[in-house]
Every structure is written in C-alpha cells, then in structure tokens.
Design a protein around this motif. Structure first.
Motif, short mmCIF file in Angstrom:
data_model
loop_
_atom_site.label_atom_id
_atom_site.label_comp_id
_atom_site.label_asym_id
_atom_site.label_seq_id
_atom_site.Cartn_x
_atom_site.Cartn_y
_atom_site.Cartn_z
N GLN A 1 -59.73 -28.15 23.80
CA GLN A 1 -60.61 -28.56 24.89
C GLN A 1 -61.99 -28.89 24.32
O GLN A 1 -62.95 -28.16 24.51
CB GLN A 1 -60.68 -27.47 25.95
N THR A 2 -62.04 -30.01 23.60
CA THR A 2 -63.29 -30.46 23.00
C THR A 2 -63.16 -31.93 22.64
O THR A 2 -62.10 -32.52 22.78
CB THR A 2 -63.65 -29.60 21.76
N THR A 3 -64.24 -32.49 22.15
CA THR A 3 -64.25 -33.89 21.73
C THR A 3 -63.64 -34.01 20.33
O THR A 3 -63.64 -33.04 19.56
CB THR A 3 -65.68 -34.43 21.67
N PRO A 4 -63.18 -35.21 19.96
CA PRO A 4 -62.70 -35.40 18.58
C PRO A 4 -63.79 -35.11 17.55
O PRO A 4 -63.51 -34.58 16.48
CB PRO A 4 -62.28 -36.87 18.55
N GLU A 5 -65.04 -35.43 17.88
CA GLU A 5 -66.14 -35.20 16.93
C GLU A 5 -66.30 -33.71 16.62
O GLU A 5 -66.40 -33.32 15.45
CB GLU A 5 -67.47 -35.77 17.48
N LEU A 6 -66.32 -32.88 17.67
CA LEU A 6 -66.48 -31.45 17.44
C LEU A 6 -65.21 -30.86 16.81
O LEU A 6 -65.31 -30.00 15.92
CB LEU A 6 -66.84 -30.70 18.73
N ALA A 7 -64.05 -31.35 17.20
CA ALA A 7 -62.81 -30.87 16.58
C ALA A 7 -62.83 -31.17 15.08
O ALA A 7 -62.47 -30.32 14.26
CB ALA A 7 -61.59 -31.52 17.24
N GLY B 1 -56.83 -24.10 -2.60
CA GLY B 1 -57.74 -25.18 -2.96
C GLY B 1 -57.00 -26.50 -2.98
O GLY B 1 -55.79 -26.56 -2.77
N GLY B 2 -57.75 -27.53 -3.26
CA GLY B 2 -57.18 -28.87 -3.34
C GLY B 2 -58.30 -29.88 -3.37
O GLY B 2 -59.44 -29.57 -3.74
N ALA B 3 -57.98 -31.10 -2.97
CA ALA B 3 -58.96 -32.19 -2.99
C ALA B 3 -58.83 -33.01 -1.72
O ALA B 3 -57.73 -33.21 -1.20
CB ALA B 3 -58.75 -33.07 -4.20
N TYR B 4 -59.97 -33.47 -1.23
CA TYR B 4 -59.97 -34.37 -0.08
C TYR B 4 -59.51 -35.74 -0.54
O TYR B 4 -59.89 -36.22 -1.60
CB TYR B 4 -61.37 -34.48 0.53
N ARG B 5 -58.66 -36.36 0.25
CA ARG B 5 -58.16 -37.70 -0.06
C ARG B 5 -58.89 -38.77 0.76
O ARG B 5 -59.33 -39.77 0.24
CB ARG B 5 -56.66 -37.80 0.22
N GLU B 6 -58.95 -38.54 2.08
CA GLU B 6 -59.54 -39.53 2.98
C GLU B 6 -60.27 -38.80 4.09
O GLU B 6 -59.77 -37.81 4.61
CB GLU B 6 -58.44 -40.42 3.56
N LEU B 7 -61.47 -39.30 4.44
CA LEU B 7 -62.24 -38.72 5.54
C LEU B 7 -62.73 -39.85 6.41
O LEU B 7 -63.42 -40.76 5.93
CB LEU B 7 -63.43 -37.91 5.00
N ASP B 8 -62.38 -39.82 7.69
CA ASP B 8 -62.76 -40.86 8.64
C ASP B 8 -63.13 -40.18 9.96
O ASP B 8 -62.34 -40.14 10.89
CB ASP B 8 -61.59 -41.84 8.82
N ARG B 9 -64.34 -39.59 9.97
CA ARG B 9 -64.79 -38.84 11.15
C ARG B 9 -64.98 -39.79 12.31
O ARG B 9 -65.61 -40.81 12.14
CB ARG B 9 -66.11 -38.12 10.83
N PRO B 10 -64.51 -39.49 13.49
CA PRO B 10 -63.78 -38.31 13.94
C PRO B 10 -62.27 -38.55 14.06
O PRO B 10 -61.58 -37.79 14.72
CB PRO B 10 -64.37 -38.07 15.32
N ARG B 11 -61.75 -39.58 13.44
CA ARG B 11 -60.36 -39.99 13.64
C ARG B 11 -59.37 -39.14 12.85
O ARG B 11 -58.35 -38.71 13.38
CB ARG B 11 -60.23 -41.47 13.24
N MET B 12 -59.66 -38.89 11.57
CA MET B 12 -58.69 -38.16 10.73
C MET B 12 -59.32 -37.76 9.41
O MET B 12 -60.38 -38.22 9.04
CB MET B 12 -57.45 -39.04 10.46
#
Length: 172
Positions: A25-31, A80-91
C-alpha cells in the motif's frame, strides 16, 4: 493495517526459477526506495530478532552490495552480490551469492533477482523473479526461504505504515 496479499508461483521441482509477488500500500517510488536505501532495508530485511547490518550498498550498475545478519545466538550470515540494472521506480536487478548446501564450504552459489514495481489503484505490486544457478539451490530456497521472505515483507508493511504516518504528521 489492511492485510496485503502475497503469492508465490513456484516452478516445478528441478527448475531454476521462482516468481513471487506482493501487494504494498504505497507508491512505486517509495516501494523502490524501501527496497534499496540502507536506512530502510536494515529495518525490514531478514529474520525477526536478528540484527541487520549493511556494510555496502553501491546503487549503480556493477556496484556491490553486502548485507549481514546476526542471530540472537551470535551466528552471522553474510549475503552479497552486484547490482545489474537500476531504473527507479520501475525495477532493479542484482546478483545474490548464497552459501552452498555444505555450511563448512566457502563456495557460493549465485542467483539473479529482478524486482518489478507496478502501480495500481490501491498501491504497488512488487514482483520478484528469482533465477537460480541450479535447481538444487532453487529447491533449497523454495523449501526454507519463502517464509523468511514473507516475514520480511510483513515487517516492510509495518515500516511503510510508519513512513506514511510520518509524512501525514509532517504535512499536518
């Protein structure tokens, strides 16, 4: 608090993928922020009664992350690991290193986790697509990790309530 539905699409034993969804129960941005900002992640991630510590969270493609959790008995587990892709707030997507089936071994197994945030009238559906390096790892996670994930998301619901309350209080 209104209860949130969650669902798990478990692939047949011997496959390498799990798909898990949860309504928040929140926005994609806050999620997205609650999934990625260390000050939020440390409050909801992992098992109840365990102390979280986030030693690294380099939020960029190729950046590393490292989270630890210490149990009441002093036992510590590090992921641990590594970030591959970041596309706020989609995925966003990241790799995750898992301890092997043999706890005495230092060999780690890897998975790729992609998390999608889809807005709807009552909030956001979060969908995790977990692709494991082996069916054995997928089977281990399906057998024991899904309840831990549900506990984490239950704590996330409480954190989101607190954050919404803080926003209302600050605005009023």
């Amino acid at each position: 608090m209104t209860s949130t539905a969650d669902s798990v699409l478990v692939s047949p034993k011997g496959q390498t993928t799990l798909v898990i969804s949860r309504d928040l129960q929140t926005t994609p941005e806050l999620a997205w922020d609650v999934h990625n900002e260390p000050e939020h992640v440390s409050k909801w991630w992992g098992l109840e009664g365990h102390e979280n510590h986030i030693t690294e969270a380099d939020l960029r493609p190729g950046g590393s992350w490292r989270f630890g959790q210490r149990g009441p008995d002093g036992t510590e587990v590090i992921f641990g690991g590594a970030y591959r892709e970041l596309d706020r707030p989609r995925m966003f997507s990241y790799t995750k290193d898992w301890p092997g089936a043999d706890p005495s071994s230092e060999k780690l197994e890897e998975s790729l986790i992609t998390i999608w945030f889809d807005a709807h009238d009552h909030g956001t559906t979060v969908t995790l697509v977990c692709e494991f390096s082996s069916s054995a790892l997928r089977d281990r996670v399906a057998a024991g990790g899904l309840d831990r994930l549900r506990q984490s998301y239950d704590r996330m619901d409480k954190l989101l309530e607190t954050l919404r309350f803080s926003e209302v209080t600050e605005a009023g």
